[in-house]
Design an enzyme around this catalytic site. Structure first.
Site, short mmCIF file in Angstrom:
data_model
loop_
_atom_site.label_atom_id
_atom_site.label_comp_id
_atom_site.label_asym_id
_atom_site.label_seq_id
_atom_site.Cartn_x
_atom_site.Cartn_y
_atom_site.Cartn_z
N CYS A 279 -5.36 3.58 -1.14
CA CYS A 279 -4.59 4.92 -1.76
C CYS A 279 -4.90 5.90 -0.85
O CYS A 279 -5.17 7.00 -0.34
CB CYS A 279 -4.55 4.91 -3.30
SG CYS A 279 -4.87 3.67 -3.97
N ARG A 308 -12.39 -7.01 -1.34
CA ARG A 308 -12.95 -6.89 -2.86
C ARG A 308 -13.55 -8.38 -3.34
O ARG A 308 -13.61 -9.14 -2.40
CB ARG A 308 -11.31 -7.25 -3.94
CG ARG A 308 -10.71 -5.74 -3.19
CD ARG A 308 -9.24 -5.64 -4.42
NE ARG A 308 -8.49 -4.82 -3.81
CZ ARG A 308 -7.60 -4.37 -5.16
NH1 ARG A 308 -6.78 -5.88 -5.69
NH2 ARG A 308 -6.31 -3.83 -4.23
N GLN A 326 -2.65 -5.90 1.69
CA GLN A 326 -1.19 -5.53 0.86
C GLN A 326 -0.24 -5.19 1.48
O GLN A 326 -0.91 -3.79 2.87
CB GLN A 326 -2.09 -4.25 -0.01
CG GLN A 326 -2.98 -4.80 -1.05
CD GLN A 326 -3.52 -4.21 -2.06
OE1 GLN A 326 -3.77 -2.92 -1.35
NE2 GLN A 326 -3.26 -3.78 -3.08
N ASP A 328 1.50 -2.56 1.35
CA ASP A 328 1.23 -1.35 0.23
C ASP A 328 1.78 0.37 0.76
O ASP A 328 2.40 0.55 1.84
CB ASP A 328 -0.70 -0.82 0.35
CG ASP A 328 -0.94 0.19 -0.48
OD1 ASP A 328 -0.08 -0.22 -2.00
OD2 ASP A 328 -2.26 0.05 -1.00
N HIS A 330 2.50 4.26 -0.53
CA HIS A 330 2.55 5.51 -1.24
C HIS A 330 3.38 6.85 -1.03
O HIS A 330 3.71 7.49 -0.16
CB HIS A 330 0.75 5.94 -1.38
CG HIS A 330 -0.44 5.08 -1.85
ND1 HIS A 330 -0.81 4.59 -0.45
CD2 HIS A 330 -1.12 4.35 -2.66
CE1 HIS A 330 -1.89 3.30 -1.09
NE2 HIS A 330 -1.93 3.42 -2.55
N LYS A 410 3.84 0.97 -15.19
CA LYS A 410 3.87 0.46 -13.68
C LYS A 410 5.03 -0.84 -14.59
O LYS A 410 5.64 -0.63 -15.73
CB LYS A 410 2.81 -0.62 -13.92
CG LYS A 410 2.10 -1.19 -14.80
CD LYS A 410 1.19 -2.31 -13.55
CE LYS A 410 0.96 -3.23 -15.03
NZ LYS A 410 -0.59 -4.45 -14.71
N HIS A 456 2.69 4.18 -6.59
CA HIS A 456 1.71 3.14 -5.68
C HIS A 456 3.03 2.07 -5.62
O HIS A 456 3.51 1.52 -7.18
CB HIS A 456 0.14 2.11 -6.22
CG HIS A 456 -1.18 3.50 -6.40
ND1 HIS A 456 -1.85 3.68 -5.65
CD2 HIS A 456 -0.96 4.05 -7.64
CE1 HIS A 456 -2.52 3.45 -6.23
NE2 HIS A 456 -1.57 4.95 -7.44
#
Length: 589
Positions: A279, A308, A326, A328, A330, A410, A456
């Site tokens: 992000c 991670r 990911q 991902d 945004h 979410k 996200h």
RNA sequence: GCCCACGUAGCUCAGUGGUAGAGCACUUCCUUGGUAAGGAAGAGGUCAUCGGUUCAAUCCCGAUCGUGGGCUCCA
């Protein structure tokens, strides 16, 4: 027949709960020094935690199970009684059952303290239970492990025994078969057998090596993903794998997410860390110039690889790793656009999941937790936007009150696989936090600077986990559009090699993924291997085929063969690839 | 990280206080065979790593690394 089984009159939860008690009784009889704690019902079974010095070994489980059967056969009545709280505390304390006494002290003072007794065994329990041990027939003890009292690692270690219980032996057998089937299609096992990926000690735990065949599948997934993202109004970006630690201080990750971030590295006196999220980078791209309301919504997507730190004990195949990618994105939008954007994401996610053969979901809407950033009003509006979008999309969902992240509400989506297991993959999260921390704005119609709402979202979650899920869902037999090898050519003798070469060339020229097995082996041997490799189409080539210029096709799933013209075969493969046709997915009986 | 179990050939696994075996895979040769394993020979291992006990350790003990089942957490 007066001893007709009555188990059908009790629900599974009751049966399992009572079986847990039965197990505790057997354990107390066999190992009197053991202290009992709790024994709840879980999905597909139950467990019971015991306090004792030595762990249970598999032979103990056999003994315990045998004793359970004996006790059950004594047809003991199970009797409930309520007693005053002080008496209960004293009773369990006198018995040396300090864990039970502790539980009672924690029970709401208004609630009655109920005991259930069967033969020589009495346990604290809210119930309900079956009325007689004879109702407990179809159970099996499965495994042992350690657990902490009340799930806290500072507390004493308890020995847990897992078991399962069902209405009938038939149900029990069917469940045990399901376990076997799950073991057979474990992505770690299939990953090795099908040469898809490895996780190598020398490289490090939780770090995946994608082999050519696994990479092929991943590449196909990515290709599909990229194409659809461009089609759906996303811009694709690339961002680095590391960044200065200051970026993560601004984002708040150094503060709130530190324990998952790899230790910093020193580069020319500056601290850098591997990225645990994408992000902040996407926000920096947003910030690279002044944005107008006319630009919104802006959608940045990236197959972003993040790192991670996960504690070693939690790593598991591809499902829980330390480096993963990911899918991902945004989204930055005006408040009025929020509901529409969510709605589009929902459509998009369902479209993608369906393409992979997932048609059943569990959807959760998580609302404001106790600790949160942003105003209550913002939360209210955002939560309503999510809810409206769900309703508009006609998706059934459950509300998870207070389960939102601190930065926003979410939606989570779990998919159901071919063994009826649910996998958490997609997530759509509103974020009031990062736009504020990074101070991102856009210029409104009236010329004022406003803060955009940020979303996200991940559709597949991580490619590693999603891939692992796909392997298990399909039991390694990928549909034609995803199969690393779509067809394998099996010449009968080396006299047919030239024909095989020609066929291979033609298939490859049509963008089909083909392999040839030119080894000096009999056809039966080659078929066996192709079958074990779960290649969708085997193409047998011998004198007959050369002569008639046809191919004989044997499908992975059926033993029948079919003869058809090469062009016809190519057309069929191309159609299946284009339409992402999914054959019947193998199910356990 | 914690509890328990495990770590022997590329894979799946036997085995022993006196430095190791099978099947499959691999290499070579024979075989040219029509729908789930044709035959023979060969090569291949610091028994995870490091230390200790012992005349001697792959085996016993300890530590470390890794894997598995859980605890906890998540994508």
């Amino acid at each position: 027949m007066n001893d007709k089984p009555q188990q059908e009159t009790f629900d599974l939860e009751t049966i399992r709960h009572s079986t847990a008690h039965l197990m505790a009784q057997a354990v107390k009889q066999l190992f009197p020094e053991t202290k009992v704690t709790i024994g709840p019902v879980i999905e597909d079974g139950f467990y019971y935690d015991f306090f004792r010095d030595t762990p249970f070994v598999p032979e103990d489980l056999e003994k315990i199970e045998a004793r359970m059967k004996e006790i059950a056969a004594q047809n003991l009545d199970i009797v409930r009684q309520e007693i005053p709280r002080p008496d209960a505390v004293k009773m369990f304390s006198d018995m040396g059952e300090n864990f039970k006494a502790e539980i009672i002290e924690g029970i709401d003072s208004a609630a009655p303290i109920s005991l259930y007794s069967q033969g020589d065994f009495t346990d604290l329990c809210r119930g309900p239970h079956v009325d007689n041990t004879r109702a407990l027939k179809s159970f099996k003890l499965l495994s042992t492990s350690a657990a902490y009292w009340r799930g806290d690692e500072r507390n004493p270690v308890l020995q847990r025994i897992y078991g399962t219980a069902w209405h009938s032996d038939k149900e029990l057998r069917s469940y045990l078969r399901r376990l076997e089937e799950a073991k057979k299609r474990d992505h770690r096992k299939l990953g090795k057998e099908l040469d898809l990926f490895t996780i190598n000690d020398e490289v490090g735990p939780g770090l995946t090596l994608w082999h050519p065949k696994g990479s092929r599948v991943r590449y196909l997934i990515e290709e599909f993903w990229r194409k659809e993202h461009y089609k759906n109004g996303y811009e694709l970006v690339f961002t680095p794998h590391a960044a200065r630690v200051d970026l993560w201080k601004t984002s708040g990750h150094m503060e709130f997410y530190r324990e998952n971030i790899f230790s910093p590295m020193d580069i020319e006196g500056q601290e850098y860390v591997m990225k645990p999220m994408n992000c902040p980078f996407h926000i920096q791209i947003y910030k690279s110039r002044l944005r107008s309301y006319r630009d919104l919504p802006i959608r940045f997507a990236e197959l972003g690889t993040v790192y991670r730190y996960e504690r070693s004990g939690v790593l598991h195949g591809l499902l829980r790793v330390r480096g993963f990618t990911q899918d991902d994105a945004h989204l930055f939008c005006r408040p009025v656009q929020l509901e529409d954007e969510i709605s589009k994401v929902l459509h998009f996610v369902l479209f993608i999941l369906r393409a992979f053969g997932f048609h059943e979901y569990k959807v959760y809407l998580s609302t404001r937790p106790d600790k949160f950033v942003g105003s209550e009003d913002d939360w209210e509006k955002a939560t309503r936007a999510l809810e409206n979008a769900l309703v508009r999309t006609q998706i059934a969902f459950e509300v998870d009150p207070g389960e939102g992240v601190f930065y926003g509400p979410k939606i989570d989506i779990k998919i159901k696989d071919s063994l009826n297991r649910f996998w958490q993959v997609s997530t759509i999260q509103v974020d009031f936090n990062l736009p504020q921390r990074f101070g991102i704005t856009y210029v409104e119609e009236n010329g004022n600077r406003e803060q955009p709402i940020m979303i996200h979202r991940a559709l597949m979650g991580s490619l590693e986990r999603f891939f692992g899920c796909l392997v298990e869902h399909y039991a390694g037999a990928f549909p034609v559009w995803l199969a690393p090898v779509q067809a394998i050519l099996l010449p009968i003798t080396d006299a047919h090699h030239p024909f095989a070469e020609a066929v291979a060339e033609k298939l490859a020229a049509n963008d089909l993924r083909v392999e040839k097995d030119l080894r000096n082996e009999k056809i039966g041997f080659k078929i066996r291997e192709a079958q074990l490799q779960k290649i969708p189409y085997m193409v047998i080539l011998g004198d007959k085929e050369v002569e008639s210029q046809t191919v004989s096709i044997r499908k992975h799933r059926s033993k029948e063969t079919r003869s058809l013209g090469l062009d016809e075969f190519i057309e069929q493969l191309r159609t299946e690839t284009r339409d992402k046709t999914i054959d019947v997915i193998d199910q356990p009986e």
